[in-house]
Each structure stands twice: as C-alpha cells, then as structure tokens.
Design a protein around this motif. Sequence first.
Motif, PDB file in Angstrom:
ATOM      1  N   GLY A 176      58.534  78.769  10.968  1.00 11.45           N
ATOM      2  CA  GLY A 176      59.202  78.932   9.678  1.00 11.45           C
ATOM      3  C   GLY A 176      58.371  78.463   8.481  1.00 11.45           C
ATOM      4  N   LYS A 177      57.097  78.142   8.711  1.00 10.55           N
ATOM      5  CA  LYS A 177      56.259  77.561   7.649  1.00 10.55           C
ATOM      6  C   LYS A 177      56.070  78.543   6.476  1.00 10.55           C
ATOM      7  CE  LYS A 177      52.835  76.957  10.602  1.00 10.55           C
ATOM      8  NZ  LYS A 177      53.456  77.550  11.819  1.00 10.55           N
ATOM      9  N   THR A 178      55.641  79.759   6.802  1.00 10.71           N
ATOM     10  CA  THR A 178      55.429  80.746   5.729  1.00 10.71           C
ATOM     11  C   THR A 178      56.748  81.103   5.068  1.00 10.71           C
ATOM     12  OG1 THR A 178      53.473  81.613   6.844  1.00 10.71           O
ATOM     13  CG2 THR A 178      54.495  83.047   5.213  1.00 10.71           C
ATOM     14  N   SER A 179      57.824  81.153   5.847  1.00  8.82           N
ATOM     15  CA  SER A 179      59.144  81.453   5.260  1.00  8.82           C
ATOM     16  C   SER A 179      59.514  80.411   4.213  1.00  8.82           C
ATOM     17  CB  SER A 179      60.224  81.482   6.346  1.00  8.82           C
ATOM     18  OG  SER A 179      60.003  82.559   7.222  1.00  8.82           O
ATOM     19  N   LEU A 180      59.215  79.136   4.494  1.00 15.42           N
ATOM     20  CA  LEU A 180      59.541  78.085   3.529  1.00 15.42           C
ATOM     21  C   LEU A 180      58.710  78.245   2.258  1.00 15.42           C
ATOM     22  CD1 LEU A 180      61.185  75.601   2.854  1.00 15.42           C
ATOM     23  CD2 LEU A 180      59.449  74.193   3.951  1.00 15.42           C
ATOM     24  N   VAL A 181      57.421  78.527   2.435  1.00  7.80           N
ATOM     25  CA  VAL A 181      56.557  78.748   1.269  1.00  7.80           C
ATOM     26  C   VAL A 181      57.030  79.986   0.501  1.00  7.80           C
ATOM     27  CG1 VAL A 181      54.219  79.481   0.642  1.00  7.80           C
ATOM     28  CG2 VAL A 181      54.554  77.467   2.074  1.00  7.80           C
ATOM     29  N   ASN A 182      57.487  81.002   1.205  1.00 13.10           N
ATOM     30  CA  ASN A 182      58.037  82.190   0.542  1.00 13.10           C
ATOM     31  C   ASN A 182      59.285  81.845  -0.271  1.00 13.10           C
ATOM     32  OD1 ASN A 182      56.235  84.252   1.157  1.00 13.10           O
ATOM     33  ND2 ASN A 182      57.147  84.643   3.149  1.00 13.10           N
ATOM     34  N   LEU A 207      64.799  79.493   8.910  1.00  2.00           N
ATOM     35  CA  LEU A 207      64.900  78.118   8.401  1.00  2.00           C
ATOM     36  C   LEU A 207      66.336  77.663   8.527  1.00  2.00           C
ATOM     37  CD1 LEU A 207      62.826  78.561   5.104  1.00  2.00           C
ATOM     38  CD2 LEU A 207      62.064  77.353   7.170  1.00  2.00           C
ATOM     39  N   GLN A 208      66.530  76.451   9.046  1.00  2.68           N
ATOM     40  CA  GLN A 208      67.888  75.939   9.224  1.00  2.68           C
ATOM     41  C   GLN A 208      68.008  74.560   8.606  1.00  2.68           C
ATOM     42  OE1 GLN A 208      69.976  76.794  12.996  1.00  2.68           O
ATOM     43  NE2 GLN A 208      67.950  77.310  13.797  1.00  2.68           N
ATOM     44  N   ILE A 263      59.907  78.820  -1.614  1.00  3.00           N
ATOM     45  CA  ILE A 263      59.497  77.989  -2.755  1.00  3.00           C
ATOM     46  C   ILE A 263      58.869  78.859  -3.843  1.00  3.00           C
ATOM     47  CG2 ILE A 263      57.923  76.139  -3.495  1.00  3.00           C
ATOM     48  CD1 ILE A 263      58.271  74.962  -0.602  1.00  3.00           C
ATOM     49  N   SER A 264      58.140  79.897  -3.434  1.00  2.00           N
ATOM     50  CA  SER A 264      57.435  80.733  -4.424  1.00  2.00           C
ATOM     51  C   SER A 264      58.260  81.948  -4.859  1.00  2.00           C
ATOM     52  CB  SER A 264      56.075  81.166  -3.866  1.00  2.00           C
ATOM     53  OG  SER A 264      56.214  81.727  -2.582  1.00  2.00           O
ATOM     54  N   GLY A 265      59.485  82.082  -4.366  1.00  2.00           N
ATOM     55  CA  GLY A 265      60.394  83.117  -4.855  1.00  2.00           C
ATOM     56  C   GLY A 265      60.301  84.458  -4.147  1.00  2.00           C
ATOM     57  N   PHE A 266      59.475  84.548  -3.091  1.00  2.00           N
ATOM     58  CA  PHE A 266      59.363  85.829  -2.383  1.00  2.00           C
ATOM     59  C   PHE A 266      60.574  86.060  -1.477  1.00  2.00           C
ATOM     60  CE2 PHE A 266      55.147  85.106  -3.907  1.00  2.00           C
ATOM     61  CZ  PHE A 266      54.646  86.372  -4.171  1.00  2.00           C
ATOM     62  N   TYR A 267      61.144  84.967  -0.967  1.00  4.70           N
ATOM     63  CA  TYR A 267      62.414  85.045  -0.231  1.00  4.70           C
ATOM     64  C   TYR A 267      63.436  84.196  -0.968  1.00  4.70           C
ATOM     65  CZ  TYR A 267      59.852  86.629   4.017  1.00  4.70           C
ATOM     66  OH  TYR A 267      59.087  87.296   4.920  1.00  4.70           O
ATOM     67  N   HIS A 268      64.688  84.615  -0.867  1.00 11.97           N
ATOM     68  CA  HIS A 268      65.774  83.822  -1.432  1.00 11.97           C
ATOM     69  C   HIS A 268      66.676  83.376  -0.291  1.00 11.97           C
ATOM     70  CE1 HIS A 268      65.010  86.127  -5.401  1.00 11.97           C
ATOM     71  NE2 HIS A 268      64.278  85.045  -5.320  1.00 11.97           N
ATOM     72  N   PRO A 269      66.766  82.051  -0.070  1.00 12.96           N
ATOM     73  CA  PRO A 269      67.553  81.564   1.071  1.00 12.96           C
ATOM     74  C   PRO A 269      69.040  81.849   0.900  1.00 12.96           C
ATOM     75  CG  PRO A 269      66.879  79.736  -0.346  1.00 12.96           C
ATOM     76  CD  PRO A 269      66.196  80.956  -0.867  1.00 12.96           C
ATOM     77  N   GLN A 270      69.728  81.986   2.025  1.00 13.22           N
ATOM     78  CA  GLN A 270      71.182  82.215   1.970  1.00 13.22           C
ATOM     79  C   GLN A 270      71.912  80.937   1.537  1.00 13.22           C
ATOM     80  OE1 GLN A 270      69.494  83.312   4.771  1.00 13.22           O
ATOM     81  NE2 GLN A 270      69.796  85.532   4.698  1.00 13.22           N
ATOM     82  N   GLU A 301      50.698  64.568  -4.921  1.00 12.22           N
ATOM     83  CA  GLU A 301      50.617  64.396  -3.463  1.00 12.22           C
ATOM     84  C   GLU A 301      49.952  65.592  -2.775  1.00 12.22           C
ATOM     85  OE1 GLU A 301      53.795  62.361  -0.494  1.00 12.22           O
ATOM     86  OE2 GLU A 301      54.608  63.910  -1.789  1.00 12.22           O
ATOM     87  N   ILE A 302      49.288  65.327  -1.671  1.00 18.73           N
ATOM     88  CA  ILE A 302      48.892  66.410  -0.762  1.00 18.73           C
ATOM     89  C   ILE A 302      49.735  66.247   0.494  1.00 18.73           C
ATOM     90  CG2 ILE A 302      47.049  67.461   0.600  1.00 18.73           C
ATOM     91  CD1 ILE A 302      45.016  66.349  -1.321  1.00 18.73           C
ATOM     92  N   VAL A 303      50.567  67.248   0.771  1.00 15.06           N
ATOM     93  CA  VAL A 303      51.374  67.205   1.994  1.00 15.06           C
ATOM     94  C   VAL A 303      51.061  68.434   2.835  1.00 15.06           C
ATOM     95  CG1 VAL A 303      53.233  65.950   0.828  1.00 15.06           C
ATOM     96  CG2 VAL A 303      53.391  68.421   1.073  1.00 15.06           C
ATOM     97  N   SER A 304      51.230  68.283   4.126  1.00 22.28           N
ATOM     98  CA  SER A 304      51.010  69.416   5.029  1.00 22.28           C
ATOM     99  C   SER A 304      52.297  69.797   5.720  1.00 22.28           C
ATOM    100  CB  SER A 304      49.955  69.076   6.083  1.00 22.28           C
ATOM    101  OG  SER A 304      48.688  69.021   5.500  1.00 22.28           O
ATOM    102  N   LEU A 305      52.368  71.082   6.020  1.00 26.87           N
ATOM    103  CA  LEU A 305      53.504  71.642   6.754  1.00 26.87           C
ATOM    104  C   LEU A 305      52.905  72.213   8.037  1.00 26.87           C
ATOM    105  CD1 LEU A 305      56.525  72.304   6.395  1.00 26.87           C
ATOM    106  CD2 LEU A 305      55.833  74.376   5.177  1.00 26.87           C
ATOM    107  N   ILE A 306      53.314  71.642   9.159  1.00 23.38           N
ATOM    108  CA  ILE A 306      52.767  72.111  10.425  1.00 23.38           C
ATOM    109  C   ILE A 306      53.903  72.530  11.355  1.00 23.38           C
ATOM    110  CG2 ILE A 306      50.758  70.592  10.166  1.00 23.38           C
ATOM    111  CD1 ILE A 306      51.901  68.860  12.465  1.00 23.38           C
ATOM    112  N   GLY A 307      53.504  73.150  12.462  1.00 18.88           N
ATOM    113  CA  GLY A 307      54.489  73.593  13.443  1.00 18.88           C
ATOM    114  C   GLY A 307      53.939  74.788  14.202  1.00 18.88           C
ATOM    115  N   PRO A 308      54.481  75.037  15.388  1.00 17.90           N
ATOM    116  CA  PRO A 308      53.994  76.150  16.209  1.00 17.90           C
ATOM    117  C   PRO A 308      54.195  77.508  15.517  1.00 17.90           C
ATOM    118  CG  PRO A 308      55.454  74.710  17.467  1.00 17.90           C
ATOM    119  CD  PRO A 308      55.562  74.287  16.036  1.00 17.90           C
ATOM    120  N   ASN A 309      53.585  78.546  16.057  1.00 20.74           N
ATOM    121  CA  ASN A 309      53.758  79.894  15.507  1.00 20.74           C
ATOM    122  C   ASN A 309      55.239  80.246  15.448  1.00 20.74           C
ATOM    123  OD1 ASN A 309      51.028  80.402  15.221  1.00 20.74           O
ATOM    124  ND2 ASN A 309      50.838  81.186  17.307  1.00 20.74           N
ATOM    125  N   GLY A 310      55.629  80.857  14.308  1.00 22.24           N
ATOM    126  CA  GLY A 310      57.015  81.291  14.153  1.00 22.24           C
ATOM    127  C   GLY A 310      57.981  80.177  13.804  1.00 22.24           C
TER     128      GLY A 310
END
Length: 263
Positions: free
Chosen positions: A47-53, A25-26, A55-62, A36-45
């Motif tokens: 960064g969609k799951t990384s962003l959700v990670n 993610l950059q 938001i939900s605390g599984f990853y901590h951004p630098q 709201e209902i919003v969608s996050l789309i984009g090709p494989n890889g």
Amino acid sequence: MQAEPRATFLAVHSVTLSFGGIHALQDVSLEVSPGEIVSLIGPNGAGKTSLVNCISGFYHPQRGRIVFQGDDVTRWPPHRIATLGVGRAFQNVELFGRLSVLENLTLGRHRHLGYSLLQALGYYGRAQRDEVTARRRVEDVIDFMELEPYRHQPVASLPYGVQKRVEMARALALEPRLLLLDEPMAGMTVEEKEDMARFILDANAEWGISVLLIEHDLAVVMDLSQRVFVLNFGRLIAAGSAAEVAADAHVVEAYLGEEAVAP
Ligand SMILES: Nc1ncnc2c1ncn2[C@@H]1O[C@H](COP(=O)(O)OP(=O)(O)OP(=O)(O)O)[C@@H](O)[C@H]1O
C-alpha cells in the motif's frame, strides 16, 4: 474545510482506500514533522504507493483525512496540492522523453503550477511574470543534481540512473517543502544509489525539505531515515526509529515469513 493548527506539517488521519474488494489502505495514520526524513517500507503490494497517491491527490481515500500545513487536502486535485509545496518523484520515470533535461524541468514547473502548455511555451500572463524566478530555480536544481553535462540531451537518450535523477530534479524544481520519493533508487548501481542518497540528504540539509521516501533497500532506509513506517496488507504495523522497526517481530514476519519470528 476545517483549519488545523499550523504546527501540523503532514498528518494522515485514519486513511482507508479500497479498490472493489482490495483494501489498499486500512485505517492508516502517520505524521511527518518539518525537516524530517521518514521512510515508508513494506512488502510488494503493501500500500506504499497508494498512500503516496493519496497524499499527492492522485487517489482520494474513502475514509480519513490528509492535512498538510493546516489545509485539509484530502479531496484536492494533484496540481493544487503541488502548489502548496508537495513535490513528487514517480516510481516509473514520468518525463517527456524527447525533450531535454532543461525543457522537462521548465515545463514540469509550469505544468504543476497550473499553467497551460501555451502559457509556458509562449511566456504569456502569469508564466511571464514568474519566468525569471523559475529559470533561476531550474538552474539551481540542475547544478544541485549535477545534471549540467546532460542539460540539452533528450531525456530518453540518458542512462536510466540519470533519468531517475532528472525525475527527482523535476520535483525539486517546484520548490517543495515536502518531497515524496517513490523508489528513487530502484534499478540503480551501488554508486548511483550513493549519489542519490547524498542528493536526498543535501536537499534536506540545504533547503530544509522534508522527505517521505519509499525504498526497498533497507540499508539505504537505515542510513537516511529519522523514522520508519511499515505497511503490510494496507495496515501500518510498526513505526519508530530504524533500529526499533528492524527489531520488531511483526516487521520481521512481514518480510521473512512466520518462521523468522522467535517463539
Ligand atoms: N488503481 C488501482 N486499481 C486497483 N488496485 C490497485 C490500484 N492501485 C493499487 N492497487 C492495489 O492496491 C494494493 C496496494 O498497491 P500499492 O501499489 O500501493 O503497493 P506498494 O506497497 O506500493 O507495492 P510495490 O512495492 O510493489 O510498489 C495492491 O493490491 C494493488 O494491486
């Protein structure tokens, strides 16, 4: 920790996440409004799951910050973010296969609210005090997601499409205000997808739950979303209504390659 005005529901500010040399993610920024209902789309890889990670605390951004209803949750662990009302359904079903639907929803609720397995199973302490409320919610969710016929069946014995429904039900059992759904319809039949789309719309309409949906089926995205965010190579390349992003040259290029863009 810096407090923000309560008007902010979910705000992602300039989030950057790297794994070694991989920029997942950059400088990604976006906001979700209440209801709201919003969608996050984009090709494989992208960064969609990384962003959700993040938001939900599984990853901590630098770099960057994530603010949910006024709390800066950027460094919080997942269970603490869940207690604020952020529910998550995983891309790969993350359930106890040998336990029943009912047990998964009940245990899932206690585990994510910070109870130990012993407390949850033995009805001690806090778990006992909240037991009636928890049971009522779990029953409501089983009814809502039409899981009654499967309530006592081990999850691993159920068809994949039903397991995906249980995965969403587990997140709903936490009474989320924001539901993060990572490809909830992947691998489903057309009929199962239609049912899932209805469950998402109803959860939004009946319980006022905001939804951030990762989905590859663009027809579903167009039908469900009030706004769409598009990631490509870790960067947000477009945001707007479904019609606006569908007409965006950068989005067409990301999905179809450069030759698809009109000169
Ligand atoms: N834990 C990790 N360790 C190393 N690299 C990772 C990790 N998580 C994600 N990545 C990398 O970050 C980039 C973004 O991955 P991510 O899973 O967020 O993409 P995605 O848009 O969800 O993809 P897909 O649609 O295939 O699920 C990829 O290059 C991926 O390999």
